[in-house]
Scaffold this motif. Structure first.
Motif, short mmCIF file in Angstrom:
data_model
loop_
_atom_site.label_atom_id
_atom_site.label_comp_id
_atom_site.label_asym_id
_atom_site.label_seq_id
_atom_site.Cartn_x
_atom_site.Cartn_y
_atom_site.Cartn_z
N ALA A 35 -10.83 -25.05 -28.25
CA ALA A 35 -9.85 -25.37 -29.30
C ALA A 35 -8.54 -24.64 -29.05
O ALA A 35 -7.45 -25.18 -29.26
CB ALA A 35 -10.41 -24.99 -30.68
N LEU A 36 -8.64 -23.40 -28.58
CA LEU A 36 -7.45 -22.62 -28.26
C LEU A 36 -6.71 -23.24 -27.08
O LEU A 36 -5.47 -23.36 -27.11
CB LEU A 36 -7.85 -21.18 -27.93
CG LEU A 36 -6.74 -20.23 -27.51
CD1 LEU A 36 -5.69 -20.10 -28.61
CD2 LEU A 36 -7.31 -18.85 -27.17
N GLN A 37 -7.43 -23.66 -26.06
CA GLN A 37 -6.81 -24.32 -24.92
C GLN A 37 -6.09 -25.60 -25.36
O GLN A 37 -4.96 -25.88 -24.91
CB GLN A 37 -7.87 -24.65 -23.86
CG GLN A 37 -7.30 -25.27 -22.59
CD GLN A 37 -8.39 -25.70 -21.63
OE1 GLN A 37 -9.44 -26.20 -22.05
NE2 GLN A 37 -8.16 -25.51 -20.34
N ALA A 38 -6.71 -26.36 -26.26
CA ALA A 38 -6.11 -27.60 -26.76
C ALA A 38 -4.84 -27.31 -27.56
O ALA A 38 -3.85 -28.06 -27.47
CB ALA A 38 -7.13 -28.35 -27.62
N ALA A 39 -4.84 -26.22 -28.31
CA ALA A 39 -3.67 -25.84 -29.10
C ALA A 39 -2.49 -25.49 -28.19
O ALA A 39 -1.34 -25.83 -28.48
CB ALA A 39 -4.00 -24.66 -30.01
N VAL A 40 -2.78 -24.80 -27.08
CA VAL A 40 -1.73 -24.47 -26.11
C VAL A 40 -1.18 -25.75 -25.47
O VAL A 40 0.03 -25.93 -25.33
CB VAL A 40 -2.27 -23.51 -25.03
CG1 VAL A 40 -1.23 -23.30 -23.92
CG2 VAL A 40 -2.66 -22.17 -25.65
N LYS A 41 -2.10 -26.65 -25.12
CA LYS A 41 -1.71 -27.91 -24.49
C LYS A 41 -0.84 -28.75 -25.43
O LYS A 41 0.10 -29.43 -24.99
CB LYS A 41 -2.95 -28.69 -24.07
CG LYS A 41 -2.66 -29.94 -23.27
CD LYS A 41 -3.95 -30.63 -22.83
CE LYS A 41 -3.64 -31.88 -22.01
NZ LYS A 41 -4.90 -32.55 -21.56
N SER A 42 -1.15 -28.70 -26.73
CA SER A 42 -0.38 -29.49 -27.71
C SER A 42 1.06 -29.02 -27.81
O SER A 42 1.93 -29.74 -28.33
CB SER A 42 -1.04 -29.40 -29.08
OG SER A 42 -0.88 -28.10 -29.65
N LYS A 43 1.33 -27.81 -27.30
CA LYS A 43 2.69 -27.26 -27.31
C LYS A 43 3.36 -27.42 -25.94
O LYS A 43 4.31 -26.70 -25.60
CB LYS A 43 2.64 -25.78 -27.71
CG LYS A 43 2.08 -25.55 -29.11
CD LYS A 43 1.95 -24.05 -29.41
CE LYS A 43 1.26 -23.80 -30.74
NZ LYS A 43 2.08 -24.22 -31.90
N ASP A 44 2.80 -28.36 -25.13
CA ASP A 44 3.34 -28.69 -23.80
C ASP A 44 3.26 -27.52 -22.84
O ASP A 44 4.15 -27.33 -21.99
CB ASP A 44 4.79 -29.19 -23.92
CG ASP A 44 4.88 -30.49 -24.69
OD1 ASP A 44 3.96 -31.32 -24.54
OD2 ASP A 44 5.86 -30.66 -25.44
N HIS A 45 2.21 -26.72 -22.94
CA HIS A 45 1.93 -25.66 -21.98
C HIS A 45 0.49 -25.79 -21.49
O HIS A 45 -0.32 -26.49 -22.10
CB HIS A 45 2.15 -24.28 -22.62
CG HIS A 45 3.58 -23.92 -22.79
ND1 HIS A 45 4.37 -24.46 -23.79
CD2 HIS A 45 4.39 -23.06 -22.10
CE1 HIS A 45 5.60 -23.96 -23.70
NE2 HIS A 45 5.63 -23.12 -22.69
N GLN A 46 0.21 -25.12 -20.40
CA GLN A 46 -1.13 -25.18 -19.83
C GLN A 46 -1.72 -23.78 -19.71
O GLN A 46 -1.04 -22.82 -19.35
CB GLN A 46 -1.09 -25.83 -18.43
CG GLN A 46 -0.64 -27.29 -18.42
CD GLN A 46 -1.63 -28.21 -19.12
OE1 GLN A 46 -2.83 -27.99 -19.10
NE2 GLN A 46 -1.10 -29.26 -19.76
N VAL A 47 -3.01 -23.68 -20.02
CA VAL A 47 -3.75 -22.45 -19.76
C VAL A 47 -5.15 -22.88 -19.33
O VAL A 47 -5.74 -23.79 -19.90
CB VAL A 47 -3.82 -21.53 -21.00
CG1 VAL A 47 -4.58 -22.18 -22.15
CG2 VAL A 47 -4.43 -20.18 -20.64
N THR A 48 -5.66 -22.29 -18.29
CA THR A 48 -6.98 -22.66 -17.79
C THR A 48 -8.06 -21.80 -18.44
O THR A 48 -7.78 -20.72 -18.96
CB THR A 48 -7.07 -22.48 -16.26
OG1 THR A 48 -6.91 -21.08 -15.94
CG2 THR A 48 -6.00 -23.27 -15.55
N ILE A 49 -9.28 -22.31 -18.41
CA ILE A 49 -10.42 -21.48 -18.78
C ILE A 49 -10.91 -20.81 -17.51
O ILE A 49 -11.37 -21.46 -16.58
CB ILE A 49 -11.54 -22.32 -19.44
CG1 ILE A 49 -11.03 -22.87 -20.78
CG2 ILE A 49 -12.79 -21.49 -19.64
CD1 ILE A 49 -12.02 -23.73 -21.53
N GLY A 50 -10.74 -19.49 -17.47
CA GLY A 50 -10.95 -18.74 -16.23
C GLY A 50 -12.39 -18.47 -15.87
O GLY A 50 -12.67 -17.94 -14.79
N GLY A 51 -13.31 -18.85 -16.74
CA GLY A 51 -14.72 -18.62 -16.46
C GLY A 51 -15.43 -18.12 -17.70
O GLY A 51 -14.85 -17.97 -18.77
#
Length: 305
Positions: free
Chosen positions: A256-272
């Motif tokens: 959900a946190l990754q999706a929230a970042v993506k919704s703001k036109d940024h990317q963050v990966t799940i590192g493991g």
């Protein structure tokens, strides 16, 4: 604890209080442990001289763990119980309190640490962060405490416990050196660790990481929409490259946190996936405290570089 389990506990304690006898020379000490980290530690110290029964396995969340009927039988027949304390096993507190009135020695290993070395919290029942195993310095002190307590209750094997303990402490010293070498490859400005819940503060303090958990110290605390949005903004502002799932916490919170970042036109990966409140599967490298810690550090540094 449910009413049915409370009644069972009382009946079981009454029965075994009448049946419990002094062990003969050939019987092993019966030790019960809670978290997998403590189970691994006690096995390293006790070796073949003790019988260890761990209540919580791989992927188990101690914050939410409830005693089963089988657990009650293990606890009341134990010679000694090692648990974390500091309210980590919050739903087992009532059980441990009842054990204290019986011929069962209960040892909260967290109480072996000086209070001024603990990380405080205004949002947790004990006012202290219970995730003490993420400081190797803390774990060395806990190791010394386990050696002492096993030697008191089983003096005939005290020398074995001391020898095993010395060997294990040496391995912890080697681990500490190795981890510092790995972490030194990661620039300080990139040492921002974002995880599902706030389990890594002792790690952050030891290795100069800014640690942020989506949930609080206890996984019983739910993260709200505002928490997710606030942390998403933090990730974007700090240009955090990766965030991490935990093996004992549902991955949906980090997704959900990754999706929230993506919704703001940024990317963050799940590192493991990191091991926080439980070790990996038995028989694997991550199924030991030392292997878990090294795996976590390698996963974090590789993802954030």
């Amino acid at each position: 604890m449910t009413k049915r389990l409370t009644i069972l506990l009382i009946l079981t304690i009454t029965f075994f209080s009448c049946k419990k006898e002094v062990k003969n020379e050939n019987q092993k000490l019966n030790v019960v442990t809670t978290t997998s980290m403590i189970t691994d530690l006690v096995k390293n110290i006790g070796g073949d001289m003790i019988e260890v029964k761990g209540l919580m396995g791989s992927g188990v969340d101690p914050h939410l763990y409830k005693a089963s009927e089988g657990d009650v039988n293990k606890l009341v027949t134990a010679d000694i119980i090692f648990y974390n304390g500091l309210h980590l096993e919050g739903k087992l507190v009532e059980v441990f309190e009842k054990m204290e009135s019986q011929d069962v020695k209960t040892i909260p290993v967290g109480e072996s640490l000086e209070k001024n070395t603990l990380i405080g919290s205004d949002y947790f029942a004990s006012n202290y962060d219970p995730h003490i195993w993420f400081s190797i310095k803390n774990w060395k002190i806990v190791t010394e405490s386990v050696i002492k307590e096993l030697s008191i209750i089983d003096p005939k094997n005290a020398e074995v416990f001391k020898t095993n303990g010395k060997t294990y402490l040496s391995k912890l010293n080697d681990l500490e050196i190795k981890l510092k070498e790995i972490i030194s490859t990661l620039p300080k400005e990139k040492r921002i660790l974002v995880t599902a819940h706030d389990a890594f503060s002792y790690f952050g303090k030891a290795y100069d990481f800014n640690v942020v958990g989506l949930q609080g110290l206890s996984t019983a605390t739910e993260a709200g929409v505002q928490d997710v949005q606030k942390l998403a903004n933090f990730i974007i502002e700090k240009e955090v490259k990766a965030i991490f799932v935990e093996s004992s916490v549902p991955k949906r919170t980090i997704e959900a946190l990754q999706a929230a970042v993506k919704s703001k036109d940024h990317q963050v990966t799940i590192g493991g996936t990191l091991y926080s409140d439980a070790l990996g599967n038995p028989g694997t490298v991550e199924g030991t405290y030392i292997g878990m810690f090294e795996y976590n550090v390698n996963t974090i540094t590789n993802a954030l570089k």
